[in-house]
Scaffold this motif. Structure first.
Motif, PDB file in Angstrom:
ATOM      1  N   GLN A  57       0.829  -1.207   0.000  1.00 15.98           N
ATOM      2  CA  GLN A  57       0.000   0.000   0.000  1.00 15.98           C
ATOM      3  C   GLN A  57       0.862   1.255   0.000  1.00 15.98           C
ATOM      4  O   GLN A  57       0.564   2.223  -0.711  1.00 15.98           O
ATOM      5  CB  GLN A  57      -0.950  -0.016   1.192  1.00 15.98           C
ATOM      6  N   ALA A  58       1.926   1.258   0.781  1.00 14.70           N
ATOM      7  CA  ALA A  58       2.825   2.414   0.811  1.00 14.70           C
ATOM      8  C   ALA A  58       3.492   2.596  -0.550  1.00 14.70           C
ATOM      9  O   ALA A  58       3.612   3.723  -1.048  1.00 14.70           O
ATOM     10  CB  ALA A  58       3.880   2.238   1.910  1.00 14.70           C
ATOM     11  N   PHE A  59       3.917   1.506  -1.145  1.00 12.06           N
ATOM     12  CA  PHE A  59       4.530   1.558  -2.472  1.00 12.06           C
ATOM     13  C   PHE A  59       3.544   2.142  -3.482  1.00 12.06           C
ATOM     14  O   PHE A  59       3.860   3.062  -4.234  1.00 12.06           O
ATOM     15  CB  PHE A  59       4.962   0.154  -2.898  1.00 12.06           C
ATOM     16  N   ALA A  60       2.312   1.617  -3.468  1.00 11.55           N
ATOM     17  CA  ALA A  60       1.288   2.066  -4.414  1.00 11.55           C
ATOM     18  C   ALA A  60       0.937   3.538  -4.195  1.00 11.55           C
ATOM     19  O   ALA A  60       0.696   4.269  -5.166  1.00 11.55           O
ATOM     20  CB  ALA A  60       0.043   1.200  -4.280  1.00 11.55           C
ATOM     21  N   LEU A  61       0.925   3.976  -2.961  1.00 10.05           N
ATOM     22  CA  LEU A  61       0.620   5.382  -2.671  1.00 10.05           C
ATOM     23  C   LEU A  61       1.670   6.305  -3.288  1.00 10.05           C
ATOM     24  O   LEU A  61       1.333   7.310  -3.924  1.00 10.05           O
ATOM     25  CB  LEU A  61       0.535   5.600  -1.162  1.00 10.05           C
ATOM     26  N   VAL A  62       2.930   5.955  -3.141  1.00 12.12           N
ATOM     27  CA  VAL A  62       3.995   6.768  -3.736  1.00 12.12           C
ATOM     28  C   VAL A  62       3.881   6.781  -5.257  1.00 12.12           C
ATOM     29  O   VAL A  62       3.993   7.833  -5.882  1.00 12.12           O
ATOM     30  CB  VAL A  62       5.388   6.269  -3.274  1.00 12.12           C
ATOM     31  N   VAL A  63       3.630   5.623  -5.848  1.00 12.87           N
ATOM     32  CA  VAL A  63       3.477   5.553  -7.309  1.00 12.87           C
ATOM     33  C   VAL A  63       2.312   6.428  -7.752  1.00 12.87           C
ATOM     34  O   VAL A  63       2.432   7.210  -8.704  1.00 12.87           O
ATOM     35  CB  VAL A  63       3.285   4.089  -7.772  1.00 12.87           C
ATOM     36  N   ALA A  64       1.186   6.345  -7.055  1.00 15.39           N
ATOM     37  CA  ALA A  64       0.010   7.144  -7.425  1.00 15.39           C
ATOM     38  C   ALA A  64       0.286   8.638  -7.284  1.00 15.39           C
ATOM     39  O   ALA A  64      -0.085   9.432  -8.169  1.00 15.39           O
ATOM     40  CB  ALA A  64      -1.188   6.743  -6.566  1.00 15.39           C
ATOM     41  N   LEU A  65       0.930   9.045  -6.213  1.00 17.11           N
ATOM     42  CA  LEU A  65       1.230  10.466  -6.016  1.00 17.11           C
ATOM     43  C   LEU A  65       2.210  10.972  -7.074  1.00 17.11           C
ATOM     44  O   LEU A  65       2.065  12.087  -7.584  1.00 17.11           O
ATOM     45  CB  LEU A  65       1.784  10.705  -4.610  1.00 17.11           C
ATOM     46  N   GLN A  66       3.175  10.146  -7.410  1.00 17.65           N
ATOM     47  CA  GLN A  66       4.122  10.532  -8.456  1.00 17.65           C
ATOM     48  C   GLN A  66       3.406  10.626  -9.803  1.00 17.65           C
ATOM     49  O   GLN A  66       3.620  11.581 -10.552  1.00 17.65           O
ATOM     50  CB  GLN A  66       5.272   9.539  -8.531  1.00 17.65           C
ATOM     51  N   ASN A  67       2.539   9.671 -10.099  1.00 19.55           N
ATOM     52  CA  ASN A  67       1.796   9.699 -11.367  1.00 19.55           C
ATOM     53  C   ASN A  67       0.877  10.914 -11.470  1.00 19.55           C
ATOM     54  O   ASN A  67       0.594  11.377 -12.571  1.00 19.55           O
ATOM     55  CB  ASN A  67       0.988   8.415 -11.546  1.00 19.55           C
ATOM     56  N   ARG A  68       0.413  11.415 -10.350  1.00 15.05           N
ATOM     57  CA  ARG A  68      -0.449  12.602 -10.333  1.00 15.05           C
ATOM     58  C   ARG A  68       0.347  13.904 -10.334  1.00 15.05           C
ATOM     59  O   ARG A  68      -0.234  14.977 -10.297  1.00 15.05           O
ATOM     60  CB  ARG A  68      -1.364  12.578  -9.128  1.00 15.05           C
ATOM     61  N   GLY A  69       1.662  13.806 -10.313  1.00 16.43           N
ATOM     62  CA  GLY A  69       2.497  14.998 -10.373  1.00 16.43           C
ATOM     63  C   GLY A  69       2.695  15.695  -9.041  1.00 16.43           C
ATOM     64  O   GLY A  69       3.160  16.832  -8.995  1.00 16.43           O
ATOM     65  N   PHE A 114       4.862  14.907  -6.832  1.00 16.34           N
ATOM     66  CA  PHE A 114       6.312  15.046  -6.789  1.00 16.34           C
ATOM     67  C   PHE A 114       6.894  14.250  -7.946  1.00 16.34           C
ATOM     68  O   PHE A 114       6.255  13.346  -8.479  1.00 16.34           O
ATOM     69  CB  PHE A 114       6.911  14.605  -5.448  1.00 16.34           C
ATOM     70  N   SER A 115       8.090  14.617  -8.334  1.00 17.42           N
ATOM     71  CA  SER A 115       8.749  13.957  -9.462  1.00 17.42           C
ATOM     72  C   SER A 115       9.544  12.747  -8.982  1.00 17.42           C
ATOM     73  O   SER A 115       9.800  12.583  -7.785  1.00 17.42           O
ATOM     74  CB  SER A 115       9.696  14.943 -10.156  1.00 17.42           C
ATOM     75  N   ALA A 116       9.958  11.933  -9.930  1.00 23.28           N
ATOM     76  CA  ALA A 116      10.805  10.779  -9.610  1.00 23.28           C
ATOM     77  C   ALA A 116      12.102  11.247  -8.974  1.00 23.28           C
ATOM     78  O   ALA A 116      12.607  10.621  -8.037  1.00 23.28           O
ATOM     79  CB  ALA A 116      11.088   9.965 -10.867  1.00 23.28           C
ATOM     80  N   ASP A 117      12.625  12.356  -9.458  1.00 18.23           N
ATOM     81  CA  ASP A 117      13.846  12.922  -8.891  1.00 18.23           C
ATOM     82  C   ASP A 117      13.646  13.333  -7.432  1.00 18.23           C
ATOM     83  O   ASP A 117      14.488  13.049  -6.580  1.00 18.23           O
ATOM     84  CB  ASP A 117      14.252  14.144  -9.708  1.00 18.23           C
ATOM     85  N   GLU A 118      12.532  14.028  -7.161  1.00 15.99           N
ATOM     86  CA  GLU A 118      12.248  14.447  -5.789  1.00 15.99           C
ATOM     87  C   GLU A 118      12.098  13.229  -4.884  1.00 15.99           C
ATOM     88  O   GLU A 118      12.598  13.222  -3.747  1.00 15.99           O
ATOM     89  CB  GLU A 118      10.964  15.272  -5.728  1.00 15.99           C
TER      90      GLU A 118
END
Length: 127
Positions: free
Chosen positions: A34-46, A48-52
């Motif tokens: 769930q934590a992994f998926a949350l980060v992926v979803a937040l990154q996909n929504r912009g 934060f960036s992959a770099d951040e």
């Protein structure tokens, strides 16, 4: 072609001990997925960036290792959650006070939940 989560995991794992197998990240507990998926979803929504994200996670791992954290990667997803909390605070999407209050609520809920039952915030006696 690799799965999107595998590609993301490879990018994030650069030099970190991410628990993984040939198919990508592995999770010992549902909350880790769930934590992994949350980060992926937040990154996909912009949010934060992959770099951040890489910077935040790397900083959290370095800090944990400097303070005696697990070198075998067994605390990787704890670092993941800490990095997410700090990034959300830095972005002004959460405050340290709200993060601490939610953590305390979960702890109280866990203590109030009978063994074998799901931990729900509704079980927090102070709610």
């Amino acid at each position: 072609m690799s799965r999107p989560d595998t590609a993301l995991a490879e990018a994030l794992a650069a030099g970190t001990p991410i628990p993984r197998d040939a198919e990508g990240p592995v999770f010992a507990e549902p909350w880790q997925a769930q934590a992994f998926a949350l980060v992926v979803a937040l990154q996909n929504r912009g949010v934060f960036s992959a770099d951040e994200w890489a910077q935040a996670l790397g900083a959290e791992i370095r800090e944990a290792l400097a303070n005696g954290g697990c070198r075998d990667g067994s605390d990787y997803y704890e670092r993941w959650c800490e990095a997410l909390e700090q990034l959300l605070i830095e972005k002004g999407l959460a405050s340290q006070t709200s993060v601490d209050a939610r953590a305390a609520a979960w702890e109280r809920a866990a203590e109030a939940t009978p063994h074998g039952k799901p931990i729900l915030l509704e079980n927090d006696p102070l709610r």
